[in-house]
Scaffold this active site. Structure first.
Site, short mmCIF file in Angstrom:
data_model
loop_
_atom_site.label_atom_id
_atom_site.label_comp_id
_atom_site.label_asym_id
_atom_site.label_seq_id
_atom_site.Cartn_x
_atom_site.Cartn_y
_atom_site.Cartn_z
N GLU A 56 0.87 -1.16 0.00
CA GLU A 56 0.00 0.00 0.00
C GLU A 56 0.92 1.22 0.00
OE1 GLU A 56 -2.73 0.44 3.31
OE2 GLU A 56 -3.50 2.30 2.44
N ARG A 97 5.38 -12.91 9.61
CA ARG A 97 6.03 -11.64 9.30
C ARG A 97 7.36 -11.57 10.02
NH1 ARG A 97 2.51 -7.83 9.49
NH2 ARG A 97 3.88 -6.06 9.76
N LYS A 131 4.50 0.50 9.62
CA LYS A 131 4.55 1.79 8.90
C LYS A 131 3.98 2.91 9.75
CE LYS A 131 2.99 0.13 4.92
NZ LYS A 131 2.47 0.08 3.55
#
Ligand code: ATP
Ligand code: MG
Length: 559
Positions: free
Chosen positions: A39, A265, A275
């Site tokens: 994104e 992850r 982020k």
């Protein structure tokens, strides 16, 4: 060998590659298509690198292709700056998406049509519950949800409302489009999830064309299908979304059948890989920007001097598993060091200079000393380094009342100046406050090249820079950005910031480094690996220490 010790991506075998291999063997696909779907709402970090190396690596291993797809469905947070930086970072990492650059926003019209299709099939409806009400109606893990009073709207009413949502007739948050699945499902993601929300916002690519935007779940799997993605790899927190991913694919007239697989992850000690948090560090000025060399972003690592190959090696070493864990930052440093040790030419730079005057060396004389560029690799050649009567050595290489085991400079002790001569410290000169400001030494002219003709031994070899010829340089030394391994575990992560994560030294480096190329790694002997920072000016270099020499990881492994 444990799952996490797989040697590198080429020979890697993991549960994802096993699935792909099996699918190919069973003839389920003609070719493999993966995608990396960022994104564009921030810069990429080393966690993303794990995903990039996996997606592009799997595609390469099985002669498939990997797409770069921007998941640009939230115009409020997305910017062109991020779209550009993400492409630069993926390229820097060494991967090429070729012609396969896509945007979820390119599919907005198709996604809209599919939403209309669901409405027509009685499988989606417009809901006017507020966000808070919707939360209440949703139920909990132990209690089923309650149907919204709008759930039984007619197809006609839904089509009309949805069309008007698109046309921009309503304010943000007035209503949403929801899939009609099962308010009693054990999986909360299936309790009529939201597919579209109203956002009267300007989109970086579609401008003001849209007033409604699909959410992640609706855009992602369908974009996978449109692009012909075969294996849609994402992190574990999406495992609970998989039934919805599958439901949408099954209930829409898509012409491909992508499947989602989840892997763990990356978490790293002493840093944050979110982020939102990284954004906060930038916006609140805790770091100088996304590319601050203390940041775990790819642009930060690049600026710091970490080679892309070190990031790839690291990704290969940690492998891909199905259970979450936290990787020691020391392992990453080890990968960086390993590569730089082989490739970085050696230079001399004195970080915290202390003046040395060699009393018996002729005044005004300069001689050139030959120094190897890489003692273990003669192919890298040598350079000439000027030597003169006044030099700088490292302040830490002198101690006045030194214990017996301190082999470096102290009055009466002889040491080797790298490649040059043996020198003996005679006296320390102090200023009015008692601080040592200069050392008086003598040298032995018979020891040229740093070798003693009589077999005399010294226990320390020091690096040095000629005072007259040395180039003043700003050197930036970095420590962990956070003081604790798990920032934020006991409260606000900002409270765990390391106040000493950056130390700036006014240093001197040898003349060969005056115009060091930005980003090109060098080793400062005894100090670590460095590279010139973009802040450098001609003749006034600024260096970042990429990583110090000490390899705590290798030590740990030996134990
Ligand atoms: P956000 O939740 O804020 O969107 P994100 O880190 O998930 O943050 P994306 O841009 O959606 O950001 O990530 C792109 C891809 O990178 C996703 O497939 C995601 O699963 C993967 N990814 C993100 N963080 C990590 C991580 N720490 N380790 C491995 N993969 C990651
Ligand atoms: Mg995400």
């Amino acid at each position: 060998m444990s799952e996490t010790e797989a040697e590198n991506t080429e020979t890697a075998s993991d549960f994802i590659r096993d699935v792909v291999r099996e699918d190919l063997a069973a003839g389920r696909h003609d070719g493999i298509v993966t995608r990396f779907p960022p994104e564009p709402n921030g810069y990429l970090h080393i966690g993303h690198a794990k995903s990039i190396c996996l997606n592009f690596g799997v595609a390469a291993d099985f002669e498939g292709r990997c797409h770069l797809r921007f998941d640009d469905t939230n115009p409020v947070k997305e910017e062109l700056e991020y779209i550009e930086s993400i492409q630069e970072d993926v390229r820097w990492l060494g991967f090429d998406w070729g012609e396969n650059l896509y945007y979820a926003s390119d599919n907005f019209e198709q996604l809209y049509e599919w939403a209309v299709h669901l409405i027509g099939a009685g499988k989606a409806y417009v809901d006017h519950l507020s966000a808070e009400e919707m939360r209440e109606y949703r139920g909990t893990l132990t209690e089923p949800g309650t149907p919204s009073p709008h759930r039984e709207r007619s197809v006609e009413e839904n089509l009309d409302l949805f069309q008007r949502m698109r046309a921009g007739e309503f304010a943000d948050g007035t209503c949403v489009l929801r899939a009609k699945i099962d308010m009693a499902s054990g999986n909360i993601n299936l309790r009529d999830p939201v597919l579209y929300r109203i956002l009267n916002a300007h989109h970086p690519r579609t401008g003001d064309a849209w007033h409604i935007y699909p959410n992640y779940d609706f855009a992602h799997g369908q974009s996978d299908a449109i692009e012909g993605v075969t294996h849609s790899l994402c992190t574990l927190e999406f495992a609970d979304h998989r039934p919805l991913y599958d439901w949408l694919i099954e209930n829409l007239p898509v012409n491909a059948r992508p499947r989602q697989y989840e892997f763990a992850r990356l978490n790293l000690t002493y840093t944050v890989l979110s982020k939102r948090r990284l954004m906060q560090l930038v916006q609140d000025g805790h770091v100088k920007g996304w590319d601050d060399p203390r940041m775990p972003t790819l642009s930060g690592l690049r600026r710091r001097g970490v080679p892309a190959a070190a990031v790839r090696d690291f990704a290969g070493l940690i492998g891909v598993t199905k259970s979450d864990s936290t990787v020691d930052m020391a392992l990453f440093d080890h990968c960086t060091r390993d590569l730089l040790n082989a490739s970085a030419p050696r230079r001399m730079g004195v970080l915290r200079p202390l003046k040395v005057v060699i009393e018996n060396y002729p005044e005004g004389e300069t001689e050139m000393i030959e120094a190897a560029n890489h003692p273990q690799n003669p192919d890298m050649g040598s350079r000439q380094v000027p030597f003169s009567r006044e030099l700088y050595v490292e302040r830490d290489d002198f101690m006045e009342d030194a214990p017996r085991k301190f082999f470096r400079l102290t009055p009466g002790r002889e040491v080797r100046l790298r490649y040059a001569y043996f020198v003996t410290c005679q006296e320390a000169i102090k200023d009015a406050s008692g601080e040592v400001v200069e050392l008086r030494c003598t040298y032995d002219p018979e020891t040229k090249g740093g070798n003693s003709p009589d077999g005399r031994k010294v226990k320390a070899t020091l690096h040095w820079v000629s005072a007259e010829h040395g180039v003043p340089a700003e050197v930036r030394l970095y420590d962990h950005l956070f003081m604790r391994e798990d920032p934020g575990a006991d409260g606000d992560f900002l409270d765990d910031l390391n106040p000493d994560s950056l130390t700036v030294e006014a240093s001197y480096v040898e003349p060969a480094l005056a115009d060091a190329e930005v980003g090109t790694p060098v080793q400062f002997e005894r100090q670590g690996y460095f590279c010139a920072d973009p802040d450098s000016k001609p003749g006034a270099p600024v260096f970042n220490r990429t990583v110090a020499l000490r390899d705590s990881w290798a030590k740990q492994k030996k134990k």
